[in-house]
Design a protein around this motif. Structure first.
Motif, mmCIF file in Angstrom:
data_model
loop_
_atom_site.group_PDB
_atom_site.id
_atom_site.type_symbol
_atom_site.label_atom_id
_atom_site.label_comp_id
_atom_site.label_asym_id
_atom_site.label_seq_id
_atom_site.Cartn_x
_atom_site.Cartn_y
_atom_site.Cartn_z
ATOM 1 N N HIS A 52 -53.466 -4.454 -50.159
ATOM 2 C CA HIS A 52 -53.346 -5.326 -51.340
ATOM 3 C C HIS A 52 -53.823 -4.493 -52.524
ATOM 4 O O HIS A 52 -55.014 -4.213 -52.626
ATOM 5 C CB HIS A 52 -54.227 -6.562 -51.194
ATOM 6 C CG HIS A 52 -53.943 -7.379 -49.970
ATOM 7 N ND1 HIS A 52 -53.145 -8.500 -49.995
ATOM 8 C CD2 HIS A 52 -54.355 -7.238 -48.680
ATOM 9 C CE1 HIS A 52 -53.078 -9.018 -48.762
ATOM 10 N NE2 HIS A 52 -53.802 -8.264 -47.956
ATOM 11 N N ARG A 78 -53.152 -5.255 -55.762
ATOM 12 C CA ARG A 78 -53.536 -6.188 -56.850
ATOM 13 C C ARG A 78 -52.697 -6.148 -58.112
ATOM 14 O O ARG A 78 -53.078 -6.780 -59.098
ATOM 15 C CB ARG A 78 -55.003 -5.977 -57.233
ATOM 16 C CG ARG A 78 -55.998 -6.041 -56.082
ATOM 17 C CD ARG A 78 -55.894 -7.312 -55.314
ATOM 18 N NE ARG A 78 -57.021 -7.565 -54.417
ATOM 19 C CZ ARG A 78 -56.976 -8.454 -53.443
ATOM 20 N NH1 ARG A 78 -55.864 -9.158 -53.227
ATOM 21 N NH2 ARG A 78 -58.017 -8.660 -52.664
ATOM 22 N N ASN A 122 -49.272 -11.168 -52.332
ATOM 23 C CA ASN A 122 -50.158 -12.160 -52.972
ATOM 24 C C ASN A 122 -50.754 -11.648 -54.283
ATOM 25 O O ASN A 122 -51.963 -11.621 -54.481
ATOM 26 C CB ASN A 122 -51.260 -12.627 -52.014
ATOM 27 C CG ASN A 122 -52.093 -11.489 -51.461
ATOM 28 O OD1 ASN A 122 -51.648 -10.346 -51.425
ATOM 29 N ND2 ASN A 122 -53.299 -11.781 -51.032
ATOM 30 N N SER A 154 -55.081 -17.683 -47.651
ATOM 31 C CA SER A 154 -56.083 -16.681 -47.972
ATOM 32 C C SER A 154 -55.998 -16.442 -49.470
ATOM 33 O O SER A 154 -55.466 -17.292 -50.192
ATOM 34 C CB SER A 154 -55.823 -15.410 -47.154
ATOM 35 O OG SER A 154 -56.939 -14.557 -47.222
ATOM 36 N N THR A 155 -56.469 -15.285 -49.951
ATOM 37 C CA THR A 155 -56.369 -15.001 -51.379
ATOM 38 C C THR A 155 -54.922 -15.191 -51.840
ATOM 39 O O THR A 155 -54.007 -14.622 -51.235
ATOM 40 C CB THR A 155 -56.801 -13.542 -51.647
ATOM 41 O OG1 THR A 155 -58.066 -13.336 -51.050
ATOM 42 C CG2 THR A 155 -56.859 -13.242 -53.133
ATOM 43 N N HIS A 157 -49.846 -13.519 -41.226
ATOM 44 C CA HIS A 157 -51.296 -13.760 -41.244
ATOM 45 C C HIS A 157 -51.494 -15.074 -40.486
ATOM 46 O O HIS A 157 -51.075 -16.128 -40.950
ATOM 47 C CB HIS A 157 -51.769 -13.894 -42.694
ATOM 48 C CG HIS A 157 -53.230 -14.199 -42.825
ATOM 49 N ND1 HIS A 157 -54.064 -13.486 -43.648
ATOM 50 C CD2 HIS A 157 -54.025 -15.139 -42.241
ATOM 51 C CE1 HIS A 157 -55.304 -13.962 -43.566
ATOM 52 N NE2 HIS A 157 -55.298 -14.983 -42.718
ATOM 53 N N TRP A 207 -64.109 -11.274 -44.565
ATOM 54 C CA TRP A 207 -62.661 -11.044 -44.563
ATOM 55 C C TRP A 207 -61.978 -12.247 -43.932
ATOM 56 O O TRP A 207 -62.600 -12.972 -43.153
ATOM 57 C CB TRP A 207 -62.304 -9.824 -43.684
ATOM 58 C CG TRP A 207 -62.295 -8.503 -44.347
ATOM 59 C CD1 TRP A 207 -61.323 -7.994 -45.155
ATOM 60 C CD2 TRP A 207 -63.299 -7.469 -44.235
ATOM 61 N NE1 TRP A 207 -61.665 -6.711 -45.551
ATOM 62 C CE2 TRP A 207 -62.859 -6.378 -45.004
ATOM 63 C CE3 TRP A 207 -64.511 -7.366 -43.567
ATOM 64 C CZ2 TRP A 207 -63.579 -5.190 -45.118
ATOM 65 C CZ3 TRP A 207 -65.234 -6.207 -43.668
ATOM 66 C CH2 TRP A 207 -64.777 -5.125 -44.448
ATOM 67 N N ASN A 208 -60.697 -12.402 -44.227
ATOM 68 C CA ASN A 208 -59.860 -13.348 -43.490
ATOM 69 C C ASN A 208 -58.790 -12.548 -42.762
ATOM 70 O O ASN A 208 -58.053 -11.834 -43.446
ATOM 71 C CB ASN A 208 -59.151 -14.324 -44.439
ATOM 72 C CG ASN A 208 -60.121 -15.168 -45.223
ATOM 73 O OD1 ASN A 208 -61.263 -15.355 -44.822
ATOM 74 N ND2 ASN A 208 -59.653 -15.685 -46.348
ATOM 75 N N ASP A 243 -55.740 -3.445 -44.261
ATOM 76 C CA ASP A 243 -55.834 -4.690 -45.035
ATOM 77 C C ASP A 243 -56.722 -4.473 -46.266
ATOM 78 O O ASP A 243 -57.474 -5.362 -46.669
ATOM 79 C CB ASP A 243 -56.364 -5.841 -44.163
ATOM 80 C CG ASP A 243 -56.205 -7.202 -44.844
ATOM 81 O OD1 ASP A 243 -55.519 -7.277 -45.876
ATOM 82 O OD2 ASP A 243 -56.792 -8.185 -44.346
ATOM 83 N N ALA A 267 -58.298 -4.736 -49.459
ATOM 84 C CA ALA A 267 -58.193 -5.916 -50.333
ATOM 85 C C ALA A 267 -59.396 -5.964 -51.266
ATOM 86 O O ALA A 267 -60.339 -6.735 -51.047
ATOM 87 C CB ALA A 267 -58.099 -7.190 -49.494
ATOM 88 N N HIS A 271 -62.059 -6.635 -54.172
ATOM 89 C CA HIS A 271 -62.548 -7.627 -55.143
ATOM 90 C C HIS A 271 -63.716 -6.956 -55.853
ATOM 91 O O HIS A 271 -64.349 -6.057 -55.291
ATOM 92 C CB HIS A 271 -63.038 -8.890 -54.430
ATOM 93 C CG HIS A 271 -61.979 -9.612 -53.665
ATOM 94 N ND1 HIS A 271 -61.019 -10.393 -54.272
ATOM 95 C CD2 HIS A 271 -61.713 -9.672 -52.333
ATOM 96 C CE1 HIS A 271 -60.219 -10.906 -53.349
ATOM 97 N NE2 HIS A 271 -60.607 -10.475 -52.168
ATOM 98 N N SER A 284 -62.586 -13.387 -49.949
ATOM 99 C CA SER A 284 -62.516 -12.591 -48.715
ATOM 100 C C SER A 284 -61.724 -11.319 -48.979
ATOM 101 O O SER A 284 -60.740 -11.344 -49.708
ATOM 102 C CB SER A 284 -61.835 -13.391 -47.614
ATOM 103 O OG SER A 284 -62.633 -14.494 -47.270
ATOM 104 N N GLY A 285 -62.135 -10.237 -48.326
ATOM 105 C CA GLY A 285 -61.426 -8.968 -48.472
ATOM 106 C C GLY A 285 -62.362 -7.878 -48.946
ATOM 107 O O GLY A 285 -63.413 -8.157 -49.547
HETATM 108 O O1 DOR Z 1 -59.650 -10.991 -46.417
HETATM 109 C C1 DOR Z 1 -58.523 -11.020 -46.873
HETATM 110 N N1 DOR Z 1 -58.269 -10.706 -48.159
HETATM 111 N N2 DOR Z 1 -57.493 -11.371 -46.089
HETATM 112 C C2 DOR Z 1 -56.250 -11.573 -46.575
HETATM 113 O O2 DOR Z 1 -55.384 -11.910 -45.829
HETATM 114 C C3 DOR Z 1 -55.979 -11.433 -48.004
HETATM 115 C C4 DOR Z 1 -56.944 -10.514 -48.609
HETATM 116 C C5 DOR Z 1 -56.887 -10.548 -50.118
HETATM 117 O O3 DOR Z 1 -55.786 -10.425 -50.649
HETATM 118 O O4 DOR Z 1 -57.932 -10.665 -50.742
#
Ligand code: DOR
Length: 444
Positions: A61, A63, A93, A151-152, A177, A281-282, A309, A311, A313, A327-328
């Motif tokens: 991801h 962003r 996403n 998720s996000t 997912h 995380w997810n 994955d 991701a 933040h 999450s991420g």
């Molecule tokens: O933890 C996660 N963050 N799992 C995801 O599937 C999406 C990701 C995110 O884009 O932040």
């Protein structure tokens, strides 16, 4: 045309480890062999180093567009070079979501103008873009991504009829997912009643539970079997889910495949107290037993691909109570060297690690001329010094978000060189300002 001769490398490729030289001419691998010489080539001495095909990360991801305060295609693809990642598949996403052909082509254009490594994207399936999805050319991008658990980015696909139509109407790889939304919501209500918003981080794998993963993965697999869809289950995180996958057919013939991610192989629920939201995380990082089972399934080929994955933040976003911390986490710079530690511990062989990170994503997505060290293939190549230690710290983190869940960890391997289409894009901590990335192409 520029030539580079990589001498005395220990090549890890196609299940073998052998000493050899590699001659790169322009964008391609020209020759592989012992004692090669070419007076017109620039020579790189790779004595004592592993030469591997560039890592292909099938789930990142980055962003952009819309969330560029967390990362951009330029910043995160560049960080990935320091981690040996030369190609990636980015997820839908973003803002706007990549759920129209126009949004997909906009992302391709941004990557064309700014990516430091080879790129493709997943097209996002939603409850209401089936007609657009049907118009999508199967070679236009890596595949289709479905969030069967939110998720996000709020991209949950929960209309069963639509799901069945999507599974029935695309030939592309559907990356899913899988976390059951109903189970998660029920658990969340219970924990909110008990704790309010300040739920202990260690509850994350109990809220986004193993049951939620198993139910959702099982349903997706049942639907794929019914419709003969090509399903790839992203980030498998539990022991129970590993039982859903087969290892008695070669990857190229599988209709149902699985991916595991670095964080699920490294961390366990024992780490929440120390790491808090930095390992949120997810799907959630689960128990040490789950982690062991994931290693088992990766090693016996029920799991096909190892990805990040990635991701990111910001730390400010992460430093929040459970219900508001996203999450991420960022991983592309550290995944390969982290897994090299696990290889040294005996968790996986070197050839298998390269198979899961480099060869198999190319096979699974039918990526053209990448993923292997072969004459005539693109020269996406990485040199690793297995005896060069370093500590992850703020001053050597390349992510835009500026933090890593590995801060303070000492790695004993270092990525020293990373070539993208024959161009030396990264060398010993220095990034080239020249970009030589390409859109991934597919043989389907
Ligand atoms: O933890 C996660 N963050 N799992 C995801 O599937 C999406 C990701 C995110 O884009 O932040």
């Amino acid at each position: 045309m520029k030539k580079i001769l990589i001498k005395n490398a220990t090549i890890v490729n196609q299940g073998e480890i052998l000493e050899s030289d590699v001659l790169v001419e322009g964008e391609y691998i020209k020759l592989i062999g012992k004692s090669l010489s070419d007076p017109t080539a620039e020579v790189i001495d790779a004595q004592g180093k592993y030469l591997i095909p560039g890592v292909i990360d099938d789930q990142v991801h980055f962003r952009e567009p819309g969330l560029t305060h967390k990362g951009t295609i330029a910043t995160e693809s560049r960080a990935g070079l320091a981690g040996g990642i030369t190609s990636y598949i980015e997820q839908p996403n973003t803002i706007p979501q990549t759920v129209t052909i126009a949004a997909l082509e906009d992302k391709m254009a941004t990557a064309n103008a700014s990516s430091f490594s080879n790129y493709s994207f997943n097209f996002g399936g939603t409850n209401d873009n089936l007609e657009e999805l049907k118009r999508l050319d199967k070679n236009a991008c890596a595949g289709v991504k479905l969030f069967l658990g939110s998720s996000t980015g709020n991209m949950l696909v929960d209309n069963q009829q639509v799901l069945e139509s999507i599974f029935s109407s695309t030939e592309m790889v559907i990356s899913a997912h899988c976390e059951d939304e109903h189970i998660i919501r029920t658990n969340m209500e219970l924990y909110k009643e008990r704790y309010g918003d300040d739920i202990p981080m260690s509850s994350h794998p109990l809220i986004r539970s193993a049951e939620a993963c198993y139910v959702s993965s099982s349903n997706a697999i049942a639907l794929a079997k019914k419709t003969n869809a090509r399903l790839h289950v992203f980030h498998v995180s539990t022991a129970r889910e590993t039982e859903l996958f087969r290892n008695d057919i070669p990857l190229k013939d599988k209709r149902i495949t699985a991916e595991v991610c670095t964080h699920h192989l490294w961390f366990s629920s024992e780490d929440y107290n120390e790491m808090g939201s930095l390992i949120k995380w997810n799907p959630a990082v689960k128990t040490a037993q789950d982690r062991d089972a994931l290693w088992g399934a990766l090693n016996d080929d029920r799991i096909d691909v190892l990805a990040t994955d990635h991701a990111p933040h910001t730390l400010e976003e992460k430093n929040n109570v459970y219900t508001s911390a996203p999450s991420g986490g960022p991983l592309v710079q550290h995944s390969l060297v982290a897994l090299m530690e696990k290889q040294k511990e005996g968790k996986i062989s070197l050839t298998r690690l390269i198979e899961k990170m480099c060869h198999n994503p190319a096979i699974l997505f039918n990526i053209e001329k990448r993923g292997f060290i072969r004459e005539g293939y693109y020269a996406d190549l990485v040199l690793i010094d297995p005896n060069s230690s370093w500590n992850v710290s703020k001053d050597n983190i390349a992510y835009k978000c500026g933090w890593s869940p590995f801060e303070g960890v000492k790695f004993s391997s270092t990525v020293t060189h990373c070539f993208v289409n024959g161009h030396l894009a990264y060398e010993n901590g220095n990034f080239s300002t020249v970009r030589n990335a390409k859109r991934l192409t597919f043989e389907r």
